[in-house]
Each structure stands twice: as structure tokens, then as C-alpha cells.
Design an enzyme around this catalytic site. Sequence first.
Site, PDB file in Angstrom:
ATOM      1  N   SER A 250     -19.708   1.358 -13.086  1.00  0.00           N
ATOM      2  CA  SER A 250     -18.425   2.063 -13.296  1.00  0.00           C
ATOM      3  C   SER A 250     -18.610   3.435 -13.945  1.00  0.00           C
ATOM      4  O   SER A 250     -17.867   3.832 -14.828  1.00  0.00           O
ATOM      5  CB  SER A 250     -17.473   1.245 -14.177  1.00  0.00           C
ATOM      6  OG  SER A 250     -17.323  -0.032 -13.679  1.00  0.00           O
TER       7      SER A 250
ATOM      8  N   GLY B 157     -18.412   6.216 -12.328  1.00  0.00           N
ATOM      9  CA  GLY B 157     -17.650   7.236 -11.628  1.00  0.00           C
ATOM     10  C   GLY B 157     -18.521   8.034 -10.669  1.00  0.00           C
ATOM     11  O   GLY B 157     -18.281   9.222 -10.440  1.00  0.00           O
TER      12      GLY B 157
ATOM     13  N   ASP C  92     -30.820  -3.207 -10.131  1.00  0.00           N
ATOM     14  CA  ASP C  92     -30.216  -4.383  -9.493  1.00  0.00           C
ATOM     15  C   ASP C  92     -31.105  -4.845  -8.351  1.00  0.00           C
ATOM     16  O   ASP C  92     -31.661  -4.015  -7.616  1.00  0.00           O
ATOM     17  CB  ASP C  92     -28.852  -4.037  -8.858  1.00  0.00           C
ATOM     18  CG  ASP C  92     -27.793  -3.716  -9.889  1.00  0.00           C
ATOM     19  OD1 ASP C  92     -28.051  -3.938 -11.083  1.00  0.00           O
ATOM     20  OD2 ASP C  92     -26.711  -3.235  -9.482  1.00  0.00           O
TER      21      ASP C  92
ATOM     22  N   GLY D 234       0.483  -6.943  -1.311  1.00  0.00           N
ATOM     23  CA  GLY D 234      -0.117  -8.111  -1.930  1.00  0.00           C
ATOM     24  C   GLY D 234      -0.152  -9.279  -0.964  1.00  0.00           C
ATOM     25  O   GLY D 234       0.412  -9.207   0.131  1.00  0.00           O
TER      26      GLY D 234
ATOM     27  N   CYS E  65       4.531  -2.332   2.090  1.00  0.00           N
ATOM     28  CA  CYS E  65       3.978  -3.490   2.789  1.00  0.00           C
ATOM     29  C   CYS E  65       4.643  -4.789   2.316  1.00  0.00           C
ATOM     30  O   CYS E  65       5.789  -5.046   2.667  1.00  0.00           O
ATOM     31  CB  CYS E  65       2.463  -3.521   2.648  1.00  0.00           C
ATOM     32  SG  CYS E  65       1.704  -4.448   4.005  1.00  0.00           S
TER      33      CYS E  65
ATOM     34  N   HIS F 254       1.073   1.504   4.571  1.00  0.00           N
ATOM     35  CA  HIS F 254       0.601   1.916   3.235  1.00  0.00           C
ATOM     36  C   HIS F 254       0.517   3.436   3.155  1.00  0.00           C
ATOM     37  O   HIS F 254      -0.561   4.003   3.357  1.00  0.00           O
ATOM     38  CB  HIS F 254      -0.782   1.325   2.957  1.00  0.00           C
ATOM     39  CG  HIS F 254      -0.770  -0.157   2.750  1.00  0.00           C
ATOM     40  ND1 HIS F 254      -0.567  -0.730   1.518  1.00  0.00           N
ATOM     41  CD2 HIS F 254      -0.909  -1.179   3.622  1.00  0.00           C
ATOM     42  CE1 HIS F 254      -0.600  -2.051   1.635  1.00  0.00           C
ATOM     43  NE2 HIS F 254      -0.809  -2.346   2.904  1.00  0.00           N
TER      44      HIS F 254
ATOM     45  N   GLU G 267       0.351   5.246   0.666  1.00  0.00           N
ATOM     46  CA  GLU G 267      -0.503   5.688  -0.447  1.00  0.00           C
ATOM     47  C   GLU G 267      -1.886   6.119   0.021  1.00  0.00           C
ATOM     48  O   GLU G 267      -2.536   6.948  -0.615  1.00  0.00           O
ATOM     49  CB  GLU G 267      -0.609   4.599  -1.522  1.00  0.00           C
ATOM     50  CG  GLU G 267      -1.354   3.320  -1.140  1.00  0.00           C
ATOM     51  CD  GLU G 267      -0.470   2.245  -0.504  1.00  0.00           C
ATOM     52  OE1 GLU G 267       0.587   2.600   0.055  1.00  0.00           O
ATOM     53  OE2 GLU G 267      -0.849   1.050  -0.550  1.00  0.00           O
TER      54      GLU G 267
HETATM   55  N1  GLN Z   1       0.840 -10.497   2.761  1.00  0.00           N
HETATM   56  C1  GLN Z   1       1.580  -9.644   3.635  1.00  0.00           C
HETATM   57  C2  GLN Z   1       1.063  -9.686   5.057  1.00  0.00           C
HETATM   58  O1  GLN Z   1      -0.065 -10.082   5.282  1.00  0.00           O
HETATM   59  C3  GLN Z   1       1.580  -8.221   3.109  1.00  0.00           C
HETATM   60  C4  GLN Z   1       0.213  -7.595   3.112  1.00  0.00           C
HETATM   61  C5  GLN Z   1       0.127  -6.337   2.272  1.00  0.00           C
HETATM   62  O2  GLN Z   1       0.984  -6.080   1.426  1.00  0.00           O
HETATM   63  N2  GLN Z   1      -0.903  -5.549   2.463  1.00  0.00           N
HETATM   64  O3  GLN Z   1       1.742  -9.309   5.959  1.00  0.00           O
END
Ligand code: GLN
Length: 534
Positions: free
Chosen positions: A14, A16, A148, A355, A382, A508, A510
Amino acid sequence: MTKYIFITGGVVSSLGKGIIGASLGKLLKSRGFSVAIQKFDPYINVDPGTMSPFQHGEVFVTDDGAETDLDLGHYERFIDSNFSQLSNVTSGSVYLSVINKERRGDYLGRTVQVVPHITNEIKSRLMAAKQHFEPDFMIVEIGGTIGDIESLPFIEAIRQFKTEQGIGNAINIHCTLLPYLQTSGELKTKPSQHSVNTLRSYGLQPEVLVCRTAKPISKSDKEKLALFCSIAKDAVIECRDMKSIYEVPLALEDQNFAEVVLKLLQVKNKTPDLKQWKHLVDKINSPKRTIKVAIAGKYTKLSDAYISVVEALKHAGYQNDTKVEIKWINSEDCTDMKKCKEALKGISGVVVPGGFGVRGVEGKLNIIRYLRENDIPFLGLCLGMQCAVIEFARNVVGLKDANSTEFDEGTPYPVIDLMLEQRAIKACGGTMRLGAQECVVKKGTKAYEVYGKTKISERHRHRYEFNNTYREKLEKAGLVLSGTSPDNMLVEMVEYTPNRWHVACQFHPEFKSRPEHSHPLFLGFIKNAIEYKP
Ligand code: GLN
């Protein structure tokens, strides 16, 4: 002719290295050179897509649908280029292709070994990326820490490659840490010396040493490091902790980092154009206001799990002379409206990010309901969009127990459901809807207002989709479907227009935000969050 820059790390993990590599990429690009990158990761997973964000942080997704290390995100953001599948190499993917070749009989009865078969495969990945990007400079970062066991085949491959390329065509930048001893008030150079010794024992002599440090490095410490590590004095570079990662390229430029690298690679230096980047850093350092924005997810103990979301929020802040402070809300704690109210005190807007799995979902639904009913800026990403749809179906349309089949297979109203082509898939790795796809934005929507065009392209990573059976019902109740796939079969964006900003997308955004060009959806969200007074 492409020149190669290998970046290794020592002393601790970590460090960077990704930021240092990305900063060098920025400095070279600002001189008009083209730059491509590659990240070698020593783990056996074929890609990080199957790893929990708690283990590895965010999984970054490229345009061509590779699930990659989060450092690739830093490289894209700093260098302002799109990289690809070829940029991410793991031990798992290297071994997989060697073993597949062995099973096919490609090795004609020979014993298959780490040297030369694995090392040759690593070198061929390097060449494939070089041939694809044809860059002036190829920056290759080796994950892990020198010493490592796992990274040894990569180190050996670089050693061979460097020798094959000849002097002046490939260099090794080694990044280390100088720990500060509070009691004696000293920076210690010994761990760096040992780390360079270990690297040498593998046959690699670094040409440049970049030292992470909390304090300035004295001239005598630099000289000591140079002498004991056999490195030119001007090639011992200090990399001090900075308030913002975007200051790092400028701090390194002040020490002629790129010039040193160019000299070692026998390339004539050029004057960099860092005007726009300096302007960005000025903006970062002199915000006119601060707002607090919440991210409500379940991986809140490790901010790296949402690093692109955090960066995208900051980028939109910079563009509006605003410092965006992040409050992490564990959605599992938001069990009712009262708890949501408490959690959102002083908050100007909430992002519900992506998620997987049911944990924390009910809390996200509560938060989104609270935001919708109280007209607080909301951006769903998402899973965040899927939750916004479920919440709307339950609480506005009255479809009791509406859900995604990911969380409740027996739900009476599966408003989010598995895509048809996903149903037969059993394997986990690389099987989601992945990468950049086109989306058509509906005119007259908030989404259109911020994008300013109807045709956009955004990156996906999910299995489940808005269920078209419920389109009419939800639309009639006031949910605006502001983005769809070009064939109109997939809902990609939804919004609730009575609110100032209640917008969610299946993709996404982002991953495409850059510090110098913030993403339209994040800009729209942050502008509304600035105007909203909690
Ligand atoms: N779990 C949800 C799906 O698979 C959303 C995935 C996510 O947020 N990247 O569609």
C-alpha cells in the site's frame, strides 16, 4: 521505439505505487509522449472480479469489459486515457493460459516450467500490450512487495526483458518507505537499503528510487540512499504525503522526476504543459465551500471499495469550487425512517453505490425512501438504481414485497430480474454484463439536461436488470425511464422528476469521471447537493 518503465515496491504494501506510476504517466503525457500501462498482479485469481471488495478494494471496469485492479482507475484518471483487458495481467491468467496450452499439447512433450514457460508468457503479455497501444512509454507496475514469493516469476521476467532490451531502453523504478522514528526524530533509510539488496539478489538493479515519507528527506539521507543503493543522486526522489493525490505529479515534477527518467531512457526532454493540472490543484486547495455527502453501502469499512465513486464525487466538487466530505453510512444500520433521519443529519446528498447480495439492501431501500419523500439529492449506481426501482414499486405503486430476484427468488413482484442470457450461466468469473455499452437518453429529462446529448456510452458490471413487465405500471406512477439501450429493451436510467435530483443508473458512471472532466451525472448530483441546504 517503445521504452519500458517497470515499477516495483519494497518495505511495505500500500505504498501508492499506482499513484506514483500514474503521476509519471501524467508527466510524460504532458510532454506530448504517448503512454500505456500494464499492471501485473501476483495473485492466482484470474481477475479480481471474483474477489470481495473487502479483500481487494474496488473492481475497476474498462471499456472493453475487463474486471481489473483499482490502480487501473488511477492510471485512467491521471493519464486521461482508456486502457483495456491487455493492461491487467494476473498470475492466475498467466498460469491459466500456460496450462491450457499444455493441455492442448502445444509444448510438444517438454516439461512445462516457471522458467521459461511462465516467464515467456509474462513477456508475451507485455509485447501484446505494446503492439496494441504502440506507446512511446510503457509503464508496468508489479503488484506486491519485493521479497514476496508470489511475485518472483514477474521479477524474473522483467530481469530477462530488461537485459534483452539493452541499456537505455528499460528501467526499474523502485518505491519504498522511509519510516519516521518519533523518539529519535529520524527518517530511517535501512529498510530501503535492504529492499534494494533483495531486488539485486534477483538480478535487478533499480535506476530510480522513489521514497514515500511523511517528512522531507535531508540531503545527507538522499546521498546515503544513493551510495548504498547504487543510484545516481538526482534519481533518489522524495514522495511526501500530500493532502490530495492530484498534487503528486506536481511534487514529482519539482524534483525533475520525468527528466531523470527520460535521461536514463535516452530520450530528449520536452517542456511539460501542466497548466490545466496546476489549475485543478489550485481549485482543490482553495474551495469556496464544503458540503457533506453520504455514501450508503455495506463495504463502508474499506473506503477503497468505492474509490472511483469517491474520486468522481471529488471531481464534481472541484469543478464547483466545493470540497466534498464523505460520510460513510452502513446501510444495515438504517432499519427505519427515524434511523435514516438521524444518519442523514447535515447531509446534502446521498449516493447508493453498487453491490452484491442481500445484506444491507433493506436499509438502502429505507434511505432511498427517505430521500425521495424529503426531496434530498440522490444518485443511485447499479445496485443503487435497482434499489430505487424496488423502493418506488413498493412505496409508490403499492407492490408489496416487490424485490429483485437476487434477494428474494419468490417475490410476487420481481421488478428486477436476471437477464435471459444470464440464466444459463453457472460460472462466476467474467460472466456479467460487462464493459461499455450505448445508451439513449430521453430528451426533457434531468439526465438529458446534464449529458446534453441523446447518445452516450457507459460501463456496466451486473447480472440483473429492470424487468420490462413492470415498465408501464411504474411509468404511470411517475417513474421516468430516462435512459434505455438503443433497442429499447433495457432500462438504463430512471428518475423521479418532482424531486430536485433523484436519478439512478444501471451502469457505473464513476469509472469514466476524470479530475479534469467531471462526469455529468456526478456534476448534476453535486450541483443539486450544493443548492440543497440540509
Ligand atoms: N448485484 C446487482 C447485479 O448483479 C448489482 C451489481 C452492481 O451493483 N455492480 O445486477
